[in-house]
Design a protein around this motif. Structure first.
Motif, PDB file in Angstrom:
ATOM      1  N   UNK A 212       0.812  -1.223   0.000  1.00  0.00           N
ATOM      2  CA  UNK A 212       0.000   0.000   0.000  1.00  0.00           C
ATOM      3  C   UNK A 212       0.844   1.273   0.000  1.00  0.00           C
ATOM      4  N   UNK A 213       2.158   1.124  -0.186  1.00  0.00           N
ATOM      5  CA  UNK A 213       3.030   2.281  -0.302  1.00  0.00           C
ATOM      6  C   UNK A 213       3.552   2.834   1.002  1.00  0.00           C
ATOM      7  N   UNK A 214       3.059   2.324   2.152  1.00  0.00           N
ATOM      8  CA  UNK A 214       3.552   2.799   3.444  1.00  0.00           C
ATOM      9  C   UNK A 214       4.464   1.749   4.075  1.00  0.00           C
ATOM     10  N   UNK A 215       5.308   2.193   4.987  1.00  0.00           N
ATOM     11  CA  UNK A 215       6.297   1.315   5.614  1.00  0.00           C
ATOM     12  C   UNK A 215       5.626   0.138   6.322  1.00  0.00           C
ATOM     13  N   UNK A 216       6.239  -1.015   6.225  1.00  0.00           N
ATOM     14  CA  UNK A 216       5.769  -2.205   6.934  1.00  0.00           C
ATOM     15  C   UNK A 216       6.726  -2.480   8.096  1.00  0.00           C
ATOM     16  N   UNK A 249       9.224 -11.494  17.073  1.00  0.00           N
ATOM     17  CA  UNK A 249       8.680 -10.891  15.865  1.00  0.00           C
ATOM     18  C   UNK A 249       7.392 -11.540  15.428  1.00  0.00           C
ATOM     19  N   UNK A 250       6.655 -10.835  14.580  1.00  0.00           N
ATOM     20  CA  UNK A 250       5.351 -11.304  14.114  1.00  0.00           C
ATOM     21  C   UNK A 250       5.452 -12.242  12.922  1.00  0.00           C
ATOM     22  N   UNK A 251       6.525 -12.099  12.155  1.00  0.00           N
ATOM     23  CA  UNK A 251       6.693 -12.916  10.960  1.00  0.00           C
ATOM     24  C   UNK A 251       6.086 -12.327   9.710  1.00  0.00           C
ATOM     25  N   UNK A 252       5.140 -11.382   9.852  1.00  0.00           N
ATOM     26  CA  UNK A 252       4.543 -10.810   8.642  1.00  0.00           C
ATOM     27  C   UNK A 252       4.444  -9.282   8.664  1.00  0.00           C
ATOM     28  N   UNK A 253       4.223  -8.680   9.804  1.00  0.00           N
ATOM     29  CA  UNK A 253       4.232  -7.230   9.888  1.00  0.00           C
ATOM     30  C   UNK A 253       2.932  -6.579   9.469  1.00  0.00           C
ATOM     31  N   UNK A 254       2.850  -5.277   9.713  1.00  0.00           N
ATOM     32  CA  UNK A 254       1.697  -4.452   9.353  1.00  0.00           C
ATOM     33  C   UNK A 254       2.205  -3.135   8.781  1.00  0.00           C
ATOM     34  N   UNK A 255       1.458  -2.583   7.845  1.00  0.00           N
ATOM     35  CA  UNK A 255       1.847  -1.301   7.275  1.00  0.00           C
ATOM     36  C   UNK A 255       1.306  -0.159   8.127  1.00  0.00           C
ATOM     37  N   UNK A 256       1.900   1.013   7.963  1.00  0.00           N
ATOM     38  CA  UNK A 256       1.414   2.190   8.680  1.00  0.00           C
ATOM     39  C   UNK A 256      -0.031   2.479   8.275  1.00  0.00           C
ATOM     40  N   UNK A 257      -0.367   2.273   7.010  1.00  0.00           N
ATOM     41  CA  UNK A 257      -1.743   2.486   6.553  1.00  0.00           C
ATOM     42  C   UNK A 257      -2.696   1.511   7.251  1.00  0.00           C
ATOM     43  N   UNK A 258      -2.281   0.273   7.414  1.00  0.00           N
ATOM     44  CA  UNK A 258      -3.120  -0.694   8.122  1.00  0.00           C
ATOM     45  C   UNK A 258      -3.346  -0.280   9.576  1.00  0.00           C
ATOM     46  N   UNK A 259      -2.320   0.275  10.199  1.00  0.00           N
ATOM     47  CA  UNK A 259      -2.468   0.769  11.567  1.00  0.00           C
ATOM     48  C   UNK A 259      -3.470   1.923  11.604  1.00  0.00           C
TER      49      UNK A 259
END
Length: 322
Positions: A212-216, A249-259
């Motif tokens: 989505x273009x934002x940092x993960x 660690x989570x193993x997959x992460x989340x993007x700033x947009x998802x947050x």
């Protein structure tokens, strides 16, 4: 017998103290309250106000409370600020750790769980970080945490210290309404403070090489983190062989947009984040595997992103109301 939690009046340390209590284990807190809060320490838990740099005080606390091991969480944890304050950072995190280890040796305490950081990796060139990923810290903070790990290793060689270090990325959420993240630099409190004050949260850069273009990034719930600190302490008590380092660690992460989407969804505050330019040095994606910690330290992601947001929002609003 009890465990000393240095920095136990801070956001992470206070959750570790509660995790010990949930396992029926006693703890004592030592904290100078430079960033911690006396009210974060549960009633009935012995509290000593002072600096880890005061070796005599640390040793006296270990003896007075019959401490059998230390969870060393205390430290100066602001990576960005450490670039402007390197001497302060090394004093708190390196000299401070030397002081704790010296006090432990003086008091005959030989077990320690060290709160390290993913900042030891710097900007890794792999999609998913493992414990074998080369360390390349890019700030005095990251360097100081890596040196802390070396100190444990060398003291183990010299004096038989039993130890492990846990590295983690973005710690979020609250396990109790009594404790919340008060950092002026972390994403969750920045967004929540903005919403409480009627401001629009911001995203720094939306043109990264991510879906989505934002940092993960890796976001892990603080209560899950605390459980694994206590599991590490229990393993050291039992004489179980542990790795020198674990990633939580989570193993997959989340993007700033998802947050941001979760913040709007969970809080009920409808907003469209402002998009600002990138910050220098922000990599596209940093995510860690938690496989080793899952094997040895009861590590798992027990909370969804909505759980993380809801708990952080609830705890901060409770403090705001109070």
């Amino acid at each position: 017998m009890s465990w000393l939690v240095t920095g136990g009046a801070g956001y992470i340390g206070a959750h570790v103290v509660r995790a010990f209590a949930e396992q029926g284990l006693t703890s004592v807190v030592l904290d100078d309250l430079s960033s911690g809060h006396r009210g974060f320490v549960p009633e009935g838990v012995p509290f000593v106000q002072g600096s880890i740099l005061d070796t005599g005080l640390v040793a006296a606390t270990l003896r007075e409370h019959a401490v059998e091991g230390v969870v060393h969480v205390a430290g100066f944890k602001y990576a960005g600020v450490s670039v402007q304050r390197p001497l302060h950072t090394y004093d708190q995190n390196v000299t401070g750790t030397v002081s704790v280890l010296r006090a432990m040796a003086d008091a005959g305490v030989d077990k320690v769980v060290f709160s390290s950081s993913a900042a030891t990796y710097g900007t890794p060139d792999v999609d998913t970080v493992t414990e074998r990923t080369p360390t390349n810290p890019e700030s005095p903070y990251g360097e100081s945490k890596l040196i802390g790990e070396w100190l444990l290793r060398d003291q183990a060689t010299a004096a038989g210290l039993r130890h492990t270090s846990v590295r983690y990325f973005n710690v979020v959420g609250s396990g109790t309404d009594e404790v919340y993240d008060t950092s002026p630099h972390n994403l969750f409190p920045l967004v929540i403070e903005a919403l409480l004050e009627g401001r629009t949260p911001r995203i720094n850069g939306d043109d990264y090489a991510t879906p989505d273009g934002t940092c993960v990034r890796d976001y892990v719930h603080v209560a899950d983190l605390a459980v694994s600190h206590v599991a590490a302490a229990q393993a050291l008590l039992a004489g179980t062989s542990l790795e020198p380092v674990y990633n939580l660690g989570s193993g997959d992460g989340l993007s700033v947009r998802q947050i941001m989407d979760a913040m709007a969804r969970v809080t009920g505050v409808d907003f469209t984040p402002e998009v600002h330019p990138r910050r220098p040095g922000d990599p596209d994606r940093i995510v860690a595997s938690g496989e080793l910690a899952a094997r040895d330290l009861d590590w798992r992601m027990r909370h969804t992103v909505d759980d993380m947001v809801a708990s952080a929002w609830r705890a901060r609003r409770a403090a705001h109301a109070g």
